[in-house]
Each structure stands twice: as C-alpha cells, then as structure tokens.
Write a protein that holds these residues in place. Structure first.
Motif, PDB file in Angstrom:
ATOM      1  N   THR A 266       1.502   7.476  -5.292  1.00 26.45           N
ATOM      2  CA  THR A 266       0.781   8.722  -5.639  1.00 26.45           C
ATOM      3  C   THR A 266       1.018   9.582  -4.675  1.00 26.45           C
ATOM      4  OG1 THR A 266      -1.316   7.753  -6.466  1.00 26.45           O
ATOM      5  CG2 THR A 266      -1.646   9.710  -5.524  1.00 26.45           C
TER       6      THR A 266
ATOM      7  N   CYS B 190      -0.651   1.922  -4.432  1.00 26.57           N
ATOM      8  CA  CYS B 190      -1.752   0.839  -4.730  1.00 26.57           C
ATOM      9  C   CYS B 190      -1.055  -0.496  -4.558  1.00 26.57           C
ATOM     10  CB  CYS B 190      -2.025   1.121  -6.165  1.00 26.57           C
ATOM     11  SG  CYS B 190      -3.233   0.048  -6.995  1.00 26.57           S
TER      12      CYS B 190
ATOM     13  N   CYS C 259      -6.701   4.509  -6.877  1.00 34.17           N
ATOM     14  CA  CYS C 259      -5.662   4.280  -8.041  1.00 34.17           C
ATOM     15  C   CYS C 259      -6.495   4.454  -9.291  1.00 34.17           C
ATOM     16  CB  CYS C 259      -5.073   3.167  -7.891  1.00 34.17           C
ATOM     17  SG  CYS C 259      -3.766   3.155  -9.262  1.00 34.17           S
TER      18      CYS C 259
ATOM     19  N   LEU D 183      -6.001   3.260  -2.388  1.00 29.26           N
ATOM     20  CA  LEU D 183      -4.514   3.477  -1.969  1.00 29.26           C
ATOM     21  C   LEU D 183      -4.545   3.230  -0.728  1.00 29.26           C
ATOM     22  CD1 LEU D 183      -4.156   6.703  -4.222  1.00 29.26           C
ATOM     23  CD2 LEU D 183      -3.293   4.506  -4.736  1.00 29.26           C
TER      24      LEU D 183
END
Length: 500
Positions: free
Chosen positions: A157, A150, A114, A120
């Motif tokens: 993400t 995260c 992250c 992550l």
C-alpha cells in the motif's frame, strides 16, 4: 532558402475539443506529426539550417522548443495512454543540489490496516523531489510516500503521487507559474530568466524552461477557450487590434502580425479579456473569433470589421476616436472649428461621467433627456461647418470622420448598456504595447498564439484583483485532476483559492 516552417499551419486543437470521428483524429495526428518533424529538423538540423545568431536566434530557439513540447502534448492527448515499462538506459535526472532548503511533504496511505484487516507494516519511504522558487530563492519539495506492506496477504500500500501538469517533471506549479508570469506579464524572455535563476544559485537550461512553457501553454488552452465562450455570451463587446512583429523562420526578417483584444462592454458585469494572435489584420480573423455571435460591437473605423456588420453584428462607434481627430487638428493649427468641436464632445463626456453609476434604465433616461439634445445640436453644427470648408483640408477630414459615422457614434444614446467610446479595450491593449518593447517580436505563429492565451488569463486575473502568480500557481496545481465539465470554476472571475 525558404524555411519549411514558413508553410506550417497552426492547429489550435485542445484535448477537450478533439474531433469525434476517427478519420478527423487521424488527419490531425498526421498534420501534427508533420509539424513536429519540421520543427525538429529546424531545431536540430545541419549547420546551414540552424538558427540565426544573437537575440533573434535566442528568441526563435525558445519558441521552437516551446512549440515542440506543445505539439507533443497535443499528440499525447490524441493517443490512448498505455503504461509502458521504463526503457533500460533511460537517463536519470540529476539530483537537486543538497544545499538547497527542503520542505518535506508526506503522503500517507488512507488507513493503517489492509483490506483484510491486518495492520500494515512500514517497508520504506519513496521520495520524489520537485523544485520550487520564490523570487531570489530556490527550495525543494520532498514528497515522501511511505510504502506499507501487509504481512498476512502480502499487499503493498502506498499513497499516490499528486498529479502534475508535467508528469514526472522537475518543476512545482509555483515555479512554472513564476516562469509564465515573468515571460508574459513582466515580458522577460527565457534567456533572461536563465541568467536570473543562475544568480539565485541554480542553472536551469533554457530548453528546460521552454519545455515548461510549452506544456503549460497546452494545458491552459481549455481555460482560454472557456473564457472566450463566456465573453461571447454577453451582448456588448469591445474590440481592438495592435501590430506585433512576427519573426520569419530561417531569416532575420520580421513581418507585421496582429494581436486582437476582445472584452465585454464597460457596463457588463464580466471582467475579462481574450487576446487572439493572427498573421495579419484581415477582417476574417475577427469574424472567425465571433463565430455566430450577433451583439453590439464597439470598435474603431477599421474596415476589417465591416463584414461583421453585414452578418448581424451592430456597429457602435468610438467618440474618443472622433475627438482625437479634432484634438490633433487643434494641436497642429489652433483651429477654432476644432476647439468648438472639442467643447461639444466634452459636454457629452461630462454627462457620461455623471451617469456612469446609474442603472441601465436610469442611464438611458438621462441620456435621452440631456445628451441627445446636445448631440443633435452638435450634429447640426457639424453639417453647417462642413459646408464652409474646402474638400481635402484637415478640417474637412476631421468633420467627415464624425459625419460619416454619426449613426454608429450616437447609437449609445438609445441603449443604456452601450458605452460612449472604446477606451475600455484600449486599456487592455496598453500592456501589450508596453511589453512588446521588451520581447521585440513573436518567434513563431504558434508562440504568438500561446502568448495570447496565457496573457488572456494573466490580464483577466488582474482585472479581477488577483495576483497572476497566485492564480496560475493554483490553477496549474488543480488542472490535472479538475473535471473538464467544471472548467469554468477556474476562470479568473470565478476563481477561489483552494483552501489548505
């Protein structure tokens, strides 16, 4: 009843050429909205206004569906994009059959950490499926995009989904390219393609195929506009036109429309052709295409080009047309005058075959040294023969064609870049003449213009030695993210396949 489509005006407006003023954009928006309302009324109206049965009705139905999507794409280009939540109750697309082969394509996020530096963690995969096709076989592309989170800052993400010509559409660029090539290069109407796909194991509604064609037609317009500009940057052009039947909406009748073809001179480096579909053969259509261009135009004796020659364009005649008059005369009557004329013209062509690979300067020198004396002798002979034949005879008409156009017919002798005839463009018209025997007629003016645009790219790809399918598949893949300022890179004569 006269159908409302009869009075529609075709607006060939691309996203890259939207008027600068707010009022102009508003006016275009209103006109397109009116056009789409008329098309919807025609397509989904009461029984008395529905499409005629049979093949004509099928082709017109395809054209209307394609037109609807193309206009919607134009309207979308005029309207600022706003992200809106998906409405409740929006129908979901049916899942693709499980038995189809699947190719997985993973789109991983850039980096495993992250922005805060924390590693992550995988949450789940989000999968989107696209339908692809190679002749006889359907496959499914499974685009897998892992969602990563995260644990420290709770940031999500995920890699973005690749951009497509049809956002959230079913078809891959390869499948859309296949439909376009089948329709515009192999001249297979969509109702025939529908049957072919069904035999391959998946029934795709004709209306869906029409949506793809309409969306692609709009997306490819900037390329065709750029190709026209490239052609008009050359000082020698060939032009010709051929009739095409245009279906009158609301009836089974057709009327004669025209497909015009334009290509750079045979000695120009550019290998390209642009087609233009119009409702008639008036010379205004050619003048509109040329705009401010003022070069040398190789063409036949059609009167529609005459106004161009008073506006700064130089006329170059076609010796093949002049020869054809004597060839037909000799075939009909074994005329000795025609036989002698054919010998003179044949001599001029022998010289052209011998010098075609020379430089411009060397070609001009050879023409002046060998062809010009022969042409001058031929001209004196034509004048002498004309005094011997009666007015109105077939021989007189053949002689008059050459004598009245002598300056234009021999203009090539004084310019090494000019060709002796217009055969180059006739070779580009031939595929259209062959294809129209299969597709019978254009379903609408907009459909005719869309066909002309796609065929321009298909034929230009062939001229440059490309497989039209490979070319269109790559272009449709790259277009959604390709900068408009670099659109010229995707033109057939500059195109390079993107390396994997």
């Amino acid at each position: 009843m006269q159908h409302p489509l009869r009075n529609l005006f075709y607006f060939n407006q691309t996203a890259s050429a939207i008027p600068g003023s707010i009022q102009a954009s508003k006016t275009l928006n209103e006109k397109l909205t009116f056009e789409i309302a008329m098309l919807r009324r025609f397509r989904f109206g009461k029984r008395g206004e529905q499409l005629p049965p049979g093949v004509q009705g099928s082709l017109l139905e395809e054209a209307v569906d394609e037109d609807l999507v193309e206009i919607e794409a134009q309207l979308a280009a005029l309207t600022p994009k706003v992200d809106a939540p998906e409405a409740k109750g929006t129908p979901k697309r049916a899942a693709l059959p499980a038995e189809l082969p699947r190719i997985e394509i993973r789109h991983e996020p850039h980096g495993a950490n992250c922005t805060c530096g924390c590693a992550l963690k995988f949450v789940r995969d989000e999968v989107s499926e696209k339908l692809d096709y190679t002749p006889g076989t359907f496959t499914v592309e499974r685009h897998v995009r892992p969602i990563l989170a995260c644990p420290q800052c709770e940031t999500i993400t995920q890699a973005p989904m690749p951009a497509y010509v049809i956002d959230k559409g079913l078809a891959t660029p390869g499948l859309m390219a296949h439909v376009l090539v089948a329709k515009y290069a192999d001249h297979l109407p969509l109702h025939r393609q529908e049957g072919i796909f069904a035999r391959a194991g998946l029934k795709i509604a004709r209306s869906t195929l029409a949506e793809w064609v309409g969306a692609c037609g709009f997306a490819l317009q900037p390329l065709v506009a750029a190709l026209r500009d490239e052609i008009l940057s050359h000082r020698v052009l060939h032009a010709d036109e051929t009739p095409v039947k245009l279906l009158k909406p609301g009836s089974r009748a057709t009327h004669k429309a025209y497909l015009w073809a334009y290509t750079p001179g045979v000695f120009e480096a550019l290998q390209a052709v642009v087609y233009d579909f119009t409702e008639g053969r008036a010379g205004a259509h050619a003048r509109e295409f040329f705009g401010n261009w003022a070069g040398s135009l190789v063409c036949d004796d059609y009167v529609g080009y005459k106004a161009c020659f008073t506006a700064g364009i130089t006329e170059v005649g076609c010796m093949a047309h002049a020869r054809r008059k004597f060839f037909d005369l000799h075939a009909a009557s074994q005329s000795p005058v025609a036989a002698q004329a054919l010998e003179y013209i044949g001599g001029l062509y022998v010289i052209e075959r011998q010098i075609k690979d020379l430089s411009v300067e060397e070609r001009l020198a050879q023409r002046q040294h060998t062809a010009k004396p022969l042409a001058d002798t031929y001209h004196v002979w034509l004048l002498a023969q004309r005094q011997k034949v009666p007015e109105g005879s077939g021989t007189a008409r053949a002689l008059d064609y050459s004598l009245k156009r002598w300056v234009a017919l021999t203009r090539y002798l004084d310019d090494g870049m000019l060709p002796i005839d217009n055969n180059r463009i006739e070779q580009q018209i031939r595929p259209i003449a062959v294809g129209r025997n299969n597709w019978l007629f254009a379903g609408s003016l907009r459909a005719g213009k869309r066909a002309a645009a796609v065929m321009s790219l298909v034929q230009s790809a062939k001229l440059n030695g490309h497989d039209p399918y490979a070319y269109l598949r790559d272009v449709l893949t790259r277009l959604p993210t390709h900068p408009n300022s670099r659109i010229g890179e995707l033109l057939p004569h500059r195109w390079q396949p993107e390396m994997a």
